[in-house]
Design a protein around this motif. Structure first.
Motif, PDB file in Angstrom:
ATOM      1  N   ARG A 143       0.813  -1.225   0.000  1.00  0.00           N
ATOM      2  CA  ARG A 143       0.000   0.000   0.000  1.00  0.00           C
ATOM      3  C   ARG A 143       0.842   1.269   0.000  1.00  0.00           C
ATOM      4  NH1 ARG A 143      -5.522  -1.232   2.733  1.00  0.00           N
ATOM      5  NH2 ARG A 143      -5.432  -3.474   3.106  1.00  0.00           N
ATOM      6  N   GLU A 144       1.846   1.311   0.854  1.00  0.00           N
ATOM      7  CA  GLU A 144       2.632   2.538   1.007  1.00  0.00           C
ATOM      8  C   GLU A 144       3.554   2.794  -0.182  1.00  0.00           C
ATOM      9  OE1 GLU A 144       4.801  -0.853   3.054  1.00  0.00           O
ATOM     10  OE2 GLU A 144       2.729  -0.112   2.929  1.00  0.00           O
ATOM     11  N   GLU A 145       3.689   1.821  -1.086  1.00  0.00           N
ATOM     12  CA  GLU A 145       4.588   1.960  -2.231  1.00  0.00           C
ATOM     13  C   GLU A 145       3.846   2.226  -3.537  1.00  0.00           C
ATOM     14  OE1 GLU A 145       6.675  -1.703  -2.198  1.00  0.00           O
ATOM     15  OE2 GLU A 145       7.924  -1.190  -0.471  1.00  0.00           O
ATOM     16  N   ARG A 146       2.529   2.241  -3.506  1.00  0.00           N
ATOM     17  CA  ARG A 146       1.760   2.395  -4.739  1.00  0.00           C
ATOM     18  C   ARG A 146       1.789   3.831  -5.238  1.00  0.00           C
ATOM     19  NH1 ARG A 146      -3.203  -1.180  -2.261  1.00  0.00           N
ATOM     20  NH2 ARG A 146      -1.933  -3.074  -2.002  1.00  0.00           N
ATOM     21  N   ILE A 147       1.986   3.968  -6.536  1.00  0.00           N
ATOM     22  CA  ILE A 147       2.006   5.278  -7.162  1.00  0.00           C
ATOM     23  C   ILE A 147       1.120   5.238  -8.405  1.00  0.00           C
ATOM     24  CG2 ILE A 147       4.312   5.878  -6.322  1.00  0.00           C
ATOM     25  CD1 ILE A 147       5.392   5.078  -9.078  1.00  0.00           C
ATOM     26  N   TYR A 148       0.756   6.409  -8.886  1.00  0.00           N
ATOM     27  CA  TYR A 148      -0.014   6.489 -10.121  1.00  0.00           C
ATOM     28  C   TYR A 148       0.948   6.551 -11.316  1.00  0.00           C
ATOM     29  CZ  TYR A 148      -4.195   7.293  -7.367  1.00  0.00           C
ATOM     30  OH  TYR A 148      -5.226   7.140  -6.484  1.00  0.00           O
ATOM     31  N   TYR A 149       0.571   5.864 -12.367  1.00  0.00           N
ATOM     32  CA  TYR A 149       1.356   5.878 -13.598  1.00  0.00           C
ATOM     33  C   TYR A 149       1.428   7.300 -14.141  1.00  0.00           C
ATOM     34  CZ  TYR A 149       2.153   5.324 -18.647  1.00  0.00           C
ATOM     35  OH  TYR A 149       2.599   5.442 -19.930  1.00  0.00           O
ATOM     36  N   GLN A 150       2.641   7.754 -14.460  1.00  0.00           N
ATOM     37  CA  GLN A 150       2.853   9.097 -14.985  1.00  0.00           C
ATOM     38  C   GLN A 150       3.314   9.018 -16.437  1.00  0.00           C
ATOM     39  OE1 GLN A 150       2.824  12.632 -13.643  1.00  0.00           O
ATOM     40  NE2 GLN A 150       2.823  12.632 -15.888  1.00  0.00           N
ATOM     41  N   PRO A 151       2.460   9.405 -17.376  1.00  0.00           N
ATOM     42  CA  PRO A 151       2.924   9.408 -18.765  1.00  0.00           C
ATOM     43  C   PRO A 151       4.056  10.412 -18.955  1.00  0.00           C
ATOM     44  CG  PRO A 151       0.786  10.495 -18.579  1.00  0.00           C
ATOM     45  CD  PRO A 151       1.076   9.875 -17.248  1.00  0.00           C
ATOM     46  N   HIS A 209       0.234  11.565 -25.977  1.00  0.00           N
ATOM     47  CA  HIS A 209       0.176  10.390 -25.099  1.00  0.00           C
ATOM     48  C   HIS A 209      -0.638   9.274 -25.747  1.00  0.00           C
ATOM     49  CE1 HIS A 209       0.071   7.873 -21.657  1.00  0.00           C
ATOM     50  NE2 HIS A 209      -1.151   8.171 -21.281  1.00  0.00           N
ATOM     51  N   LYS A 210      -1.739   9.606 -26.367  1.00  0.00           N
ATOM     52  CA  LYS A 210      -2.557   8.617 -27.077  1.00  0.00           C
ATOM     53  C   LYS A 210      -1.729   7.906 -28.153  1.00  0.00           C
ATOM     54  CE  LYS A 210      -6.653   8.482 -30.120  1.00  0.00           C
ATOM     55  NZ  LYS A 210      -5.945   8.278 -31.422  1.00  0.00           N
ATOM     56  N   THR A 211      -0.984   8.664 -28.934  1.00  0.00           N
ATOM     57  CA  THR A 211      -0.157   8.077 -29.984  1.00  0.00           C
ATOM     58  C   THR A 211       0.938   7.194 -29.408  1.00  0.00           C
ATOM     59  OG1 THR A 211      -0.592   9.941 -31.458  1.00  0.00           O
ATOM     60  CG2 THR A 211       1.336   8.593 -31.956  1.00  0.00           C
ATOM     61  N   PRO A 257       7.424  14.704 -17.784  1.00  0.00           N
ATOM     62  CA  PRO A 257       6.027  14.342 -17.498  1.00  0.00           C
ATOM     63  C   PRO A 257       5.057  14.976 -18.485  1.00  0.00           C
ATOM     64  CG  PRO A 257       7.163  15.030 -15.489  1.00  0.00           C
ATOM     65  CD  PRO A 257       8.068  15.381 -16.645  1.00  0.00           C
ATOM     66  N   VAL A 258       4.040  14.218 -18.837  1.00  0.00           N
ATOM     67  CA  VAL A 258       2.942  14.713 -19.676  1.00  0.00           C
ATOM     68  C   VAL A 258       1.707  14.781 -18.796  1.00  0.00           C
ATOM     69  CG1 VAL A 258       1.469  14.237 -21.667  1.00  0.00           C
ATOM     70  CG2 VAL A 258       3.930  13.749 -21.783  1.00  0.00           C
ATOM     71  N   ASP A 259       1.214  15.974 -18.558  1.00  0.00           N
ATOM     72  CA  ASP A 259       0.101  16.170 -17.633  1.00  0.00           C
ATOM     73  C   ASP A 259      -1.160  16.535 -18.407  1.00  0.00           C
ATOM     74  OD1 ASP A 259      -1.639  16.739 -15.591  1.00  0.00           O
ATOM     75  OD2 ASP A 259      -0.309  18.114 -14.531  1.00  0.00           O
ATOM     76  N   ILE A 260      -2.140  15.626 -18.395  1.00  0.00           N
ATOM     77  CA  ILE A 260      -3.384  15.873 -19.144  1.00  0.00           C
ATOM     78  C   ILE A 260      -4.589  15.937 -18.203  1.00  0.00           C
ATOM     79  CG2 ILE A 260      -2.494  14.858 -21.273  1.00  0.00           C
ATOM     80  CD1 ILE A 260      -4.083  12.304 -20.569  1.00  0.00           C
ATOM     81  N   ARG A 261      -4.335  16.125 -16.930  1.00  0.00           N
ATOM     82  CA  ARG A 261      -5.431  16.053 -15.957  1.00  0.00           C
ATOM     83  C   ARG A 261      -6.508  17.106 -16.184  1.00  0.00           C
ATOM     84  NH1 ARG A 261      -1.994  16.116 -10.511  1.00  0.00           N
ATOM     85  NH2 ARG A 261      -0.789  17.533 -11.857  1.00  0.00           N
ATOM     86  N   LYS A 262      -6.162  18.261 -16.669  1.00  0.00           N
ATOM     87  CA  LYS A 262      -7.144  19.335 -16.846  1.00  0.00           C
ATOM     88  C   LYS A 262      -7.718  19.403 -18.257  1.00  0.00           C
ATOM     89  CE  LYS A 262      -5.336  22.250 -13.139  1.00  0.00           C
ATOM     90  NZ  LYS A 262      -4.841  23.596 -12.764  1.00  0.00           N
ATOM     91  N   VAL A 263      -7.301  18.485 -19.107  1.00  0.00           N
ATOM     92  CA  VAL A 263      -7.775  18.487 -20.497  1.00  0.00           C
ATOM     93  C   VAL A 263      -9.228  18.010 -20.558  1.00  0.00           C
ATOM     94  CG1 VAL A 263      -7.429  17.468 -22.773  1.00  0.00           C
ATOM     95  CG2 VAL A 263      -5.451  18.106 -21.370  1.00  0.00           C
TER      96      VAL A 263
END
Length: 273
Positions: free
Chosen positions: A174-182, A255-257, A189-195
């Motif tokens: 649990r304490e080692e889990r991270i979210y995948y970062q494109p 990122h899609k490509t 980093p490619v940040d598309i959170r607000k798209v």
């Protein structure tokens, strides 16, 4: 355990998770000669309550994988779903890249909430960004595996008891889990959170996109307007009858490509019993 009811419970914006979860649950219910109940918590209204599970229930419980995890927008709701000793089979879908920590996270959520997760599975579903990445999956071959898995789940159900340990699945603590970062090819980093998707001129204002948005984020009075977050689930894009919703953000399309080009191989289904 004696199974009195089988449940198909899922969050499924584009229908891929729904398809595999209900496919498994229908066959488990048939094998056990038990009634089948369904609970779809994709839309906001369904997340105002939870099913009333009991100790003699067997629940096939599914979510997609977002950034290698259970979608974080679901965590608050999932914390309210109580198992009351029901047997459970966590099932995740992923868009041909990897399921990373999503399956172990869903298993832990269910175990923490009083379910007994005794089997688990990760299936491939067409990626929410794409029509070519894992196109058409879960397909016939996947569903054949799902049917075989269902038969094994039904056969094992009688062995489940209150002290059955959670099924072992791959993933980090649990304490080692991270979210995948494109990232781009330079490692940035490619940040598309607000798209958010846009709407072209073929839109006829039918309002379907507002009705199916899992976050309730599209204004039903003006479907070009967002009144909440966009989680890039693909529901409005893939289900629009006019193909009026689209993305034109550079980072999103990049990122899609990258995903489409980097993960062309047929990713495998993983089953745990």
């Amino acid at each position: 355990m004696q199974v009195n009811r089988v449940w198909a419970v899922y969050w499924s914006a584009t229908g891929r998770t729904k398809r595999v979860v209900t496919w498994i649950a229908e066959r488990v219910a048939q094998a056990l000669e038990a009634p089948l109940l369904k609970y779809d918590f994709t839309l906001p209204a369904a997340r105002q309550g939870t099913p009333d599970f009991a100790a003699q229930d067997l629940v096939i419980f599914g979510t997609p994988t977002y950034a290698g995890r259970v979608p974080n927008v679901l965590l608050k709701y999932l914390a309210t779903v109580e198992g009351h000793g029901a047997a459970a089979v966590p099932v995740v879908t992923f868009g041909n890249r990897a399921f990373d920590d999503s399956l172990i996270e869903l298993r832990d959520i269910l175990a923490d909430n009083g379910f007994i997760p005794f089997a688990a599975a990760a299936f491939v579903g067409e990626h929410s960004f794409s029509t070519t990445l894992a196109a058409g999956r879960p397909d016939e071959d996947d569903l054949t595996l799902a049917a075989q898995f269902a038969a094994q789940v039904a056969a094992r159900a009688a062995e489940v008891h209150a002290d059955t340990p959670p099924i072992a699945v791959p993933g980090r603590a649990r304490e080692e889990r991270i979210y995948y970062q494109p990232r781009d090819r330079a490692g940035n980093p490619v940040d598309i959170r607000k798209v958010k998707p846009k709407t072209n001129d073929v839109c006829d204002d039918c309002g379907l996109c507002a009705k199916i948005c899992p976050m309730g984020s599209i204004n039903p009075q003006s479907v070009r307007e967002f009144i909440g977050i966009c989680i890039k689930c693909g529901a409005c894009v893939k289900k629009c009858p006019k193909s009026a919703k689209y993305y034109d953000d550079y980072d999103y399309l990049y990122h899609k490509t990258e995903l489409e080009e980097g993960y062309r191989r047929r990713a495998a289904v993983s089953l745990f019993l």
